[in-house]
Write an enzyme that holds these catalytic residues in place. Structure first.
Site, PDB file in Angstrom:
ATOM      1  N   ASP A   1       6.539   2.811 -17.017  1.00 39.39           N
ATOM      2  CA  ASP A   1       5.748   1.516 -16.518  1.00 39.39           C
ATOM      3  C   ASP A   1       5.391   1.885 -15.182  1.00 39.39           C
ATOM      4  OD1 ASP A   1       4.912  -1.498 -17.131  1.00 39.39           O
ATOM      5  OD2 ASP A   1       6.358  -1.378 -15.180  1.00 39.39           O
TER       6      ASP A   1
ATOM      7  N   ASN B   1      -3.305  -3.818  -7.987  1.00 36.59           N
ATOM      8  CA  ASN B   1      -4.646  -4.660  -8.598  1.00 36.59           C
ATOM      9  C   ASN B   1      -5.134  -5.736  -7.602  1.00 36.59           C
ATOM     10  OD1 ASN B   1      -5.779  -3.190 -10.594  1.00 36.59           O
ATOM     11  ND2 ASN B   1      -4.406  -4.583 -12.178  1.00 36.59           N
TER      12      ASN B   1
ATOM     13  N   ASP C   1      -8.360   0.062 -12.442  1.00 37.62           N
ATOM     14  CA  ASP C   1      -8.664   0.936 -13.883  1.00 37.62           C
ATOM     15  C   ASP C   1      -9.098   2.400 -13.643  1.00 37.62           C
ATOM     16  OD1 ASP C   1      -9.104  -1.603 -15.408  1.00 37.62           O
ATOM     17  OD2 ASP C   1     -11.135  -1.800 -15.240  1.00 37.62           O
TER      18      ASP C   1
ATOM     19  N   GLU D   1      -0.101  -1.534 -18.056  1.00 36.30           N
ATOM     20  CA  GLU D   1       0.006  -0.375 -17.183  1.00 36.30           C
ATOM     21  C   GLU D   1       1.512   0.507 -17.690  1.00 36.30           C
ATOM     22  OE1 GLU D   1       2.180  -3.861 -15.013  1.00 36.30           O
ATOM     23  OE2 GLU D   1       0.433  -3.506 -16.379  1.00 36.30           O
TER      24      GLU D   1
END
Length: 231
Positions: free
Chosen positions: A74, A82, A91, A117
């Site tokens: 993770d 983000n 992305d 993620e």
């Protein structure tokens, strides 16, 4: 020993046309199957295919007695990344992570985007010690992804092994997930083995994860109700 008649030529053309359609349909079907198993963003296998392949590995291990390992990964603080740099940058980071994972494993290993993620890797015929080395190699390559001026990107990883950590798919995922949770609790950017997590901690962490899952289910239900009334 003679020239083909026009009728025979037309028959061959017709048969060739039918064969062409069949071949093209088979190609399109094969492509559709591939797309159905692959995550469009990272080009790794997707969540659904992960469960299919894990079932196969458990069945193979049960039949032949061969061990295998599972890595759950993770990205740390990805939401903050983000928020700082935008979803397009996020992305692109996920794509790079996918490439780094692929470059860090063998051709027989299988990498998946588990969701958001979070990623998983199935390592056939691999003991826990070797799987740990692979996990650490992946973790270190991810540290090198962030661009100049960007917040350093790190990952936390959990590793479990079949049959040491259980013989069912659910047991294996739960133990790897618990080890991943432990890596987060210890400060992130590290690899934890399922065997390192004390039994009493497993019980506590599992309860916490179950509570979070129930809370999320309620949130999703409320969101669906609101969405049904007004998008």
């Amino acid at each position: 020993g003679r020239l083909y008649t026009s009728e025979e030529v037309e028959l061959v053309k017709s048969l060739a046309g039918q064969a062409g359609i069949i071949i093209e349909n088979a190609r399109v079907y094969d492509q559709a199957i591939t797309w159905a198993n692959v995550d469009g963003l990272t080009e790794l296998y997707n969540h659904r295919h992960f469960h299919e392949r894990l079932d196969q590995e458990v069945a193979r291990g049960s039949r032949f007695g061969t061990a295998f390992s599972l890595i759950m990964l993770d990205l740390d603080n990805f939401k903050a990344f983000n928020d700082s740099y935008g979803h397009l940058a996020g992305d692109e980071i996920l794509r790079k992570v996918g490439r780094q994972i692929r470059s860090s494993i063998r051709s027989i290993d299988m990498a998946f985007r588990y969701g958001g993620e979070e990623f998983t890797v199935i390592l056939p015929g691999t003991q826990l010690s070797d799987a740990t080395r692979v996990a650490e190699r992946i973790r270190k390559t991810i540290e090198s992804i962030s661009g100049p001026g960007m917040t350093p990107l790190t990952a936390s990883l959990g590793v479990s092994n079949w049959p040491i950590d259980g013989v069912s798919k659910e047991d294996l995922i739960a133990r790897a997930d618990t080890a991943l949770y432990q890596a987060k609790q210890k400060g992130k950017n590290r690899t934890c083995l399922s065997s390192e997590v004390a039994k009493e901690q497993i019980s506590t962490i599992s309860t916490e994860l179950e509570t979070k899952t129930r809370a999320l289910s309620i949130i999703y239900a409320l969101a669906a109700t609101v969405d049904a009334k007004d998008h």
